[in-house]
Design an enzyme around this catalytic site. Sequence first.
Site, PDB file in Angstrom:
ATOM      1  CD  GLU A 186      49.763  50.845  64.615  1.00 44.43           C
ATOM      2  OE1 GLU A 186      50.880  51.396  64.608  1.00 44.43           O
ATOM      3  OE2 GLU A 186      49.617  49.614  64.450  1.00 44.43           O
ATOM      4  CB  SER A 466      27.223  27.273   8.548  1.00 45.76           C
ATOM      5  OG  SER A 466      27.599  26.214   7.702  1.00 45.76           O
TER       6      SER A 466
END
Length: 860
Positions: A186, A466
């Site tokens: 860069e 149940s």
Amino acid sequence: MVSTKRRRTRASTTKRRYRWLKLLFLLALLGALALAGYMVYLDLQLRERLDSRQYQLPARVYARPLVLREGMVMHPGELASEFAALSYREQAVPSEPGSWTREGMEYRVWRRDFIHSDGRSAGAVVSFRLRNDEISNLRDGSGQRLAEFRLDAANIGSLLGGGDDRNPVRFNEIPPLVANTLIAVEDQDFLHHFGISPRGIARAMVANVKAGRLVQGGSTITQQLVKNIFFDHKPSLQRKINEALMAVLMEMHYDKGYILQEYINEVWLGQQGARGIYGFGLAAEFYFQQPLDTLEPHQIALLVGLAKGASYYNPWRHPERAQARRNTVLDVMQTHGLITQTQYALYSTKSLGVVKGGVTAQNPYPAFTERLLEELRPYYSYEELRTAGLRIYTTLAPSVQKLAEEAVSNGVQALEKERHIEDNSLQAAAVLLDNGSGNVLAMVGDRDPDYPGFNRALEARRQVGSLIKPAVYLTALERPLEYNLATLLDDAPIRIEEADGDVWMPQNFDKRAHGQIPLYVALAKSYNLATAHLGLDLGLQNVRQTIRRLGVEAHLPRVPALLLGAVEMTPFEVAGMYQAIANGGEAVQPRTLLAVADAEGVRVQHFRRRTHRGVDPVPAYLLRWGLEQAVREGTGRSSAKRLPGSVAFAGKTGTTNNNRDSWFAGFSPDVTAVVWLGRDDNERTRLTGSTGALPIWTEIMRKLPHQHGPIEPPRGVEFKPVNARGQFMDPDYCRGGYEIPFSFETRLQPAPECRGQDRWRWFRNLFGRDRRDVAPREQMTPGWGVNPSEQQLREERRRQLWEQLRGDDAEEFGPAPGSEDEPIELPSEQGRSQPIDTESRDVPGEEVQPTGPALEDQWP
């Protein structure tokens, strides 16, 4: 005359030039003053922004740290899942923190440095052996034995999606290869320029002219940082001028290390929906699920390449383009001597190696995170959770979550295929709790666990069928003078006319009444009629109070159908109820939150375990024993063949009317798990609890480590053999019967067949006092249990007696210690006894009552 005019003209020209020079000087001075003022203005903005700059960071969420202990039970696959969640790399020899190796069953792990809620744990090496799924020989790097060793905690995401997200790193945490590669690609003059690089600008101009288009920019890293912090990305001359000026100012005030650090944390490297991936720290996790300091050169090259354009070089959408850019960066790395030619040849041929897209989402566990947010909201605002960078320490166990997700997803698909159910019609939820701590180990709210929509684990209120029955039986067992596990219940038809004129007539699944049956058999086989009779005898209000004492806060209708499950609960609420049973009556509030610290891990708020005892340990143990029989011989017995027989599993199936909901709630000594299956439109699934939810529950529990051996009964419980009528068969006088636990307050009737058989009393007296000289049970202090020395003496007496007696006469004293008892017998309809048939039936289903709310377990 002419010369005079010339002199006048020359003088006039000189004056005009002087005036122009003066004007230009004034303009230059004004410009310089304006520029200086503007520079001062920019400088104030720059320094104010950077000096007071704090990243707006979402809260980081961490799983519970895995603590390795000597003697700890753990499967190799579970251990591998934990390492994967931590992004630990398997190596031939651990060479860095975050690596591990395995030779046979010998492990060596290098832990990373980590800030826990109770302080920092430095990086360290541990070794141990995993034999027969048990950890042993736990030692540190110097060979010293350890009782335990805590690994670091896996980062499992961040809270509140959307916006900018990053994982900032300090300059001293940046790997040199990352920094040097970034500078080489860069801004090669970064270490020498003063914010702008004339050489870089000239180089870019030449490259652009040769290419005939814009192929290279002349911005420095400093300029790019200024742009990222202060400006948008729209090209304009004014923006470029401001960038250059502020870059110079930044270089005047801050050193190169700080500028590079901020750039590495600020650069945009990807997008995930509304979430922006900023900085190399988060990008390493996002693309590779690894910390930045563990990346290899080709991975670093990809991230550096993405800085040029993360969208254009997206490795999932444009893999070929991304690979070409990565190799270009690798070439630059070789040119600058950062890697060798051999390394370049190796790394340039590697695949991109990115993980599945979205795997490191801000919210990878949406069901769990929803509950976590509920627990956080009383203490922290939305803004704090979104921007303050808090560290959230949670209870989630990554390996348990992984196997729960796989079991739910695969199980639902398999059921649809095997039972010819419409594709993608079934939905599911699962909740797993650690019994002792109440920690939520895993939560699944959708058949697609990553889907962040409706969370059925927390929000789906469905009838439980149940699953509510254990509360009825617990209410009875809390009355030891009236009921016990062997008490005969009437499984007979029942008809109740309610106030509104409706008639309640529950039925068993097989449409049969079974007559007089032991209480524990009625529970194990989930008989509706016996349960309804028992609940009505106990009183509806008493049952409702028991349900409340088990920690249930859901609405409980005041109707008889409540006894068979006409109550709506979420899987999370059901898990809390069954965990209280698993804990012997002590309800531990389920929690996902352990601690919260600030961004530096300094200020810490701990959240304590909250408990309350709603049920006495003795009836809770008796109920647990009954639920163990439900798994071994009752409606849950199809799981017994796939689960280790040495673990005390217990649980209950649940099915609602027309098979709309399929449930299983159960537990081992360590873990409680609840699984629900159903449809969002509440249509029929054709699945019972035992054919739908139970197989998924079994698959989860089968792969978890558990404590082996029977559950130690609390003081106040003793085991006695009884016959099919629930009468005590004293082993000193007769043989047979089925040994089950009772409270010491229970007064059992002696079996008639055992009376008068005392011809060996003289022989028994040789080994101690006569059993009939022992104080009656009712004279003993209730609730204090067996005297251990007396119990041991009794067992020793019995063993000695058996060894000395040979031949047929020995049978007078019952089966030999350690031999199997005869199976209990059930009364036939004619009053004669007949053995329980445990082999002639198919896999148990569940009983559903055809009228009224959906409710019952089925037993074909």
